[in-house]
Structure formats: C-alpha cells, structure tokens
Design a protein around this motif. Structure first.
Motif, PDB file in Angstrom:
ATOM      1  N   ARG A  19       0.835  -1.201   0.000  1.00  0.00           N
ATOM      2  CA  ARG A  19       0.000   0.000   0.000  1.00  0.00           C
ATOM      3  C   ARG A  19       0.875   1.258   0.000  1.00  0.00           C
ATOM      4  O   ARG A  19       1.978   1.281   0.560  1.00  0.00           O
ATOM      5  N   VAL A  20       0.349   2.302  -0.599  1.00  0.00           N
ATOM      6  CA  VAL A  20       1.094   3.545  -0.761  1.00  0.00           C
ATOM      7  C   VAL A  20       1.487   4.133   0.593  1.00  0.00           C
ATOM      8  O   VAL A  20       2.573   4.704   0.749  1.00  0.00           O
ATOM      9  N   SER A  21       0.632   3.974   1.598  1.00  0.00           N
ATOM     10  CA  SER A  21       0.902   4.578   2.906  1.00  0.00           C
ATOM     11  C   SER A  21       2.132   3.990   3.589  1.00  0.00           C
ATOM     12  O   SER A  21       2.659   4.574   4.531  1.00  0.00           O
ATOM     13  N   ARG A  22       2.596   2.850   3.128  1.00  0.00           N
ATOM     14  CA  ARG A  22       3.787   2.237   3.721  1.00  0.00           C
ATOM     15  C   ARG A  22       5.089   2.778   3.127  1.00  0.00           C
ATOM     16  O   ARG A  22       6.167   2.451   3.601  1.00  0.00           O
ATOM     17  N   LEU A  23       4.982   3.580   2.081  1.00  0.00           N
ATOM     18  CA  LEU A  23       6.167   4.103   1.418  1.00  0.00           C
ATOM     19  C   LEU A  23       6.660   5.376   2.108  1.00  0.00           C
ATOM     20  O   LEU A  23       5.866   6.285   2.376  1.00  0.00           O
ATOM     21  N   ASN A  24       7.920   5.432   2.384  1.00  0.00           N
ATOM     22  CA  ASN A  24       8.531   6.626   2.975  1.00  0.00           C
ATOM     23  C   ASN A  24       9.053   7.497   1.836  1.00  0.00           C
ATOM     24  O   ASN A  24      10.229   7.463   1.489  1.00  0.00           O
ATOM     25  N   TYR A  25       8.168   8.260   1.252  1.00  0.00           N
ATOM     26  CA  TYR A  25       8.484   9.043   0.060  1.00  0.00           C
ATOM     27  C   TYR A  25       8.962  10.438   0.444  1.00  0.00           C
ATOM     28  O   TYR A  25       8.295  11.141   1.210  1.00  0.00           O
ATOM     29  N   GLU A  26      10.096  10.848  -0.082  1.00  0.00           N
ATOM     30  CA  GLU A  26      10.656  12.157   0.224  1.00  0.00           C
ATOM     31  C   GLU A  26      10.905  12.981  -1.029  1.00  0.00           C
ATOM     32  O   GLU A  26      11.649  13.957  -1.017  1.00  0.00           O
ATOM     33  N   GLY A  27      10.276  12.598  -2.119  1.00  0.00           N
ATOM     34  CA  GLY A  27      10.458  13.311  -3.383  1.00  0.00           C
ATOM     35  C   GLY A  27       9.548  14.513  -3.510  1.00  0.00           C
ATOM     36  O   GLY A  27       9.018  15.035  -2.518  1.00  0.00           O
ATOM     37  N   THR A  28       9.332  14.954  -4.731  1.00  0.00           N
ATOM     38  CA  THR A  28       8.507  16.131  -4.984  1.00  0.00           C
ATOM     39  C   THR A  28       7.075  15.902  -4.525  1.00  0.00           C
ATOM     40  O   THR A  28       6.554  14.793  -4.608  1.00  0.00           O
ATOM     41  N   LYS A  29       6.444  16.948  -4.006  1.00  0.00           N
ATOM     42  CA  LYS A  29       5.085  16.833  -3.491  1.00  0.00           C
ATOM     43  C   LYS A  29       4.031  17.234  -4.524  1.00  0.00           C
ATOM     44  O   LYS A  29       2.837  17.016  -4.330  1.00  0.00           O
ATOM     45  N   GLU A  30       4.465  17.855  -5.595  1.00  0.00           N
ATOM     46  CA  GLU A  30       3.496  18.297  -6.592  1.00  0.00           C
ATOM     47  C   GLU A  30       2.906  17.105  -7.336  1.00  0.00           C
ATOM     48  O   GLU A  30       3.544  16.076  -7.531  1.00  0.00           O
TER      49      GLU A  30
END
Length: 270
Positions: A251-262
C-alpha cells in the motif's frame, strides 16, 4: 579483411560441426544420429553430450541430483522465483514468467555467475599452487581483488544446508574425493578460520565435483542454465490460483516518500 568481406562468407552459409536437422531423414548432434544412436539417452545425458561432447550416464545423473538438491526450490520469495509468481498474478503466460525468471538467474551475487565464477577460481587456484604459491596467498589475493570469493559465504545464514546432502549424494555416485573437491574444502577450512568466517556454499561444492569430472567453468555455466526452472514453474502455478495483482502488494501509505510533493500526470513532459 573488412567487415563486409567477413560477412560475405556467411551469406546463405553456416558451417557447423555441432549438428543439424535433415528434414524427413535424421537429426545429428556431434556426429551422432539423435534418432538412432542417442534415442535411449536420458535428457540430461543428451544435454551433457551437446555441451561437452562427453557421454556419461554417471556424470549426467550427478548433475541431475545437483539440480534437485541445490537450486530448484519452490519458494516464491527467492529472487528469480518472484518473477514467475509476479507474472502469474499479472496473468502473463507460464513461458514468459519462466523466461523472465531464467533471465535474472544470471545474477552477480546469486545464480549462474557465481556458479561459473567459483569453477574458474578453483581452476586458477590449482594452477597457482602447482606453480609454487601457497593457498593462503592465493585466497587472500582473490579476496583483496574481488572483495570476496564466489562459492563461499551465504546471506541470511552462515551454514548451507545443501552441502551435506550434496556430498552424500555425490559419494553415492563415486564422486567427492577428487583433487578439486578437496581444494574447495581446503579453501573452506582456511576461510572458516580467518577473520572472514566464510563457509563453502553449494555452488562451491558443485564446482569442485564437476571440475573433478573435467567440466570447465564455461561448460558448467551452460549446464546450469536451466537449473532453476523446476523451482520456478511451481511458483508460477500456485500464483496463478491467486487473485490478480495479489503477489506481495504494497500500500502507498507504507512508502517513505521524500520526493517532490506536486501532483504529476503519467506521460507528462517536463
């Protein structure tokens, strides 16, 4: 001779000593008629003959046992089996899934490259010792150059559960006491008592056993090409029974994403 001249020699002309199919008549492999002279061979005997020119039911049976004991594990978590399982839950075909799994079996850390690499290492080490070098210097030179040695060490656990059964099987086939197998375990003993604590793994044992049978590193690579498929296909079959897309979804919520927010749009040109 320029490239065009070289290619002109092969236009409508391919010379081979390996064999060929003569429609309606016969099939030849290395001078033998497949339909009348090789028709009683086991498939592994036929493969061995095609790759090496050797005709040996014993070596073929030894290789067959190696494949079963060492490589064809039906666990979809294993790196190449994942491809087959994933392909099944995307509803791809068994051939494509198996071919994909086979393609990544030519990995650097696992699979075909280590199998070929440790065979090459044993042949080179034997030559260097025959020239007067000692085992310790040869091994440490290899470690220094490559930061490890193919055939030794294993992720997850230190011991390889396949080594004992493989040796037992090899000895039942009148194998296991040759020069290269002894060398493989001499390296194991040295590494186990060094700061590295590496232990021999199944590919190291396989390389030693088959070097004692006169199988070269490149021949071993070709022999091992299909070695994982008996584990790959069961993983595909089971995954095909599961819901589409169900192979280890994340699931997407498990990803620790630190890239662009746009927000981005697929296919959008920046």
């Amino acid at each position: 001779m320029n490239k065009n001249k070289v290619l002109e020699q092969y236009e409508d002309n391919w010379e081979t000593s390996m064999g060929g199919w003569f429609p309606g008549e016969k099939v030849i492999l290395r001078g033998k008629n497949v339909l009348t002279e090789l028709n009683n061979d086991r498939w592994l005997e036929y493969l061995l003959f095609g790759i090496t020119g050797k005709r040996s039911p014993r070596i073929a049976r030894l290789i067959e046992g190696m494949w079963l004991i060492c490589t064809s594990f039906p666990d979809p978590r294993l790196w190449n089996n994942r491809i087959a399982a994933l392909s099944a839950t995307t509803r791809s075909t068994g051939v494509l899934g198996s071919a994909g799994a086979l393609a990544i079996s030519e990995a650097t850390i696992y699979g075909l490259k280590p199998i070929q690499g440790v065979s090459d290492f044993l042949y080179r080490t034997s030559e260097k010792i025959a020239e007067g070098q000692n085992l310790e210097d040869v091994v440490m030179s290899e470690v220094k150059k490559y930061r490890g040695i193919y055939g030794y060490g294993r992720p997850v656990v230190d011991q390889d559960e396949r080594v004992g059964p493989l040796l037992d099987f090899a000895r039942s086939m009148n194998s296991g006491d040759g020069e290269y197998t002894k060398l493989a375990f001499a390296v194991d003993e040295y590494l186990a008592n060094s700061r590295l604590k590496y232990r021999i793994n199944a590919s190291g044992v396989v390389a030693g056993l088959l070097a004692d049978e006169g199988i070269t590193a490149k021949e071993l690579y070709h022999i091992a090409t299909l070695t994982f498929t008996a584990g790959v296909i069961p993983c595909y079959i089971v995954a095909l029974e599961k819901p589409e897309g169900a192979f280890f979804p994340l699931r997407v919520s498990r990803l620790n994403y630190e890239g662009t927010k746009e927000r981005r749009v697929w296919g959008e040109q920046k």
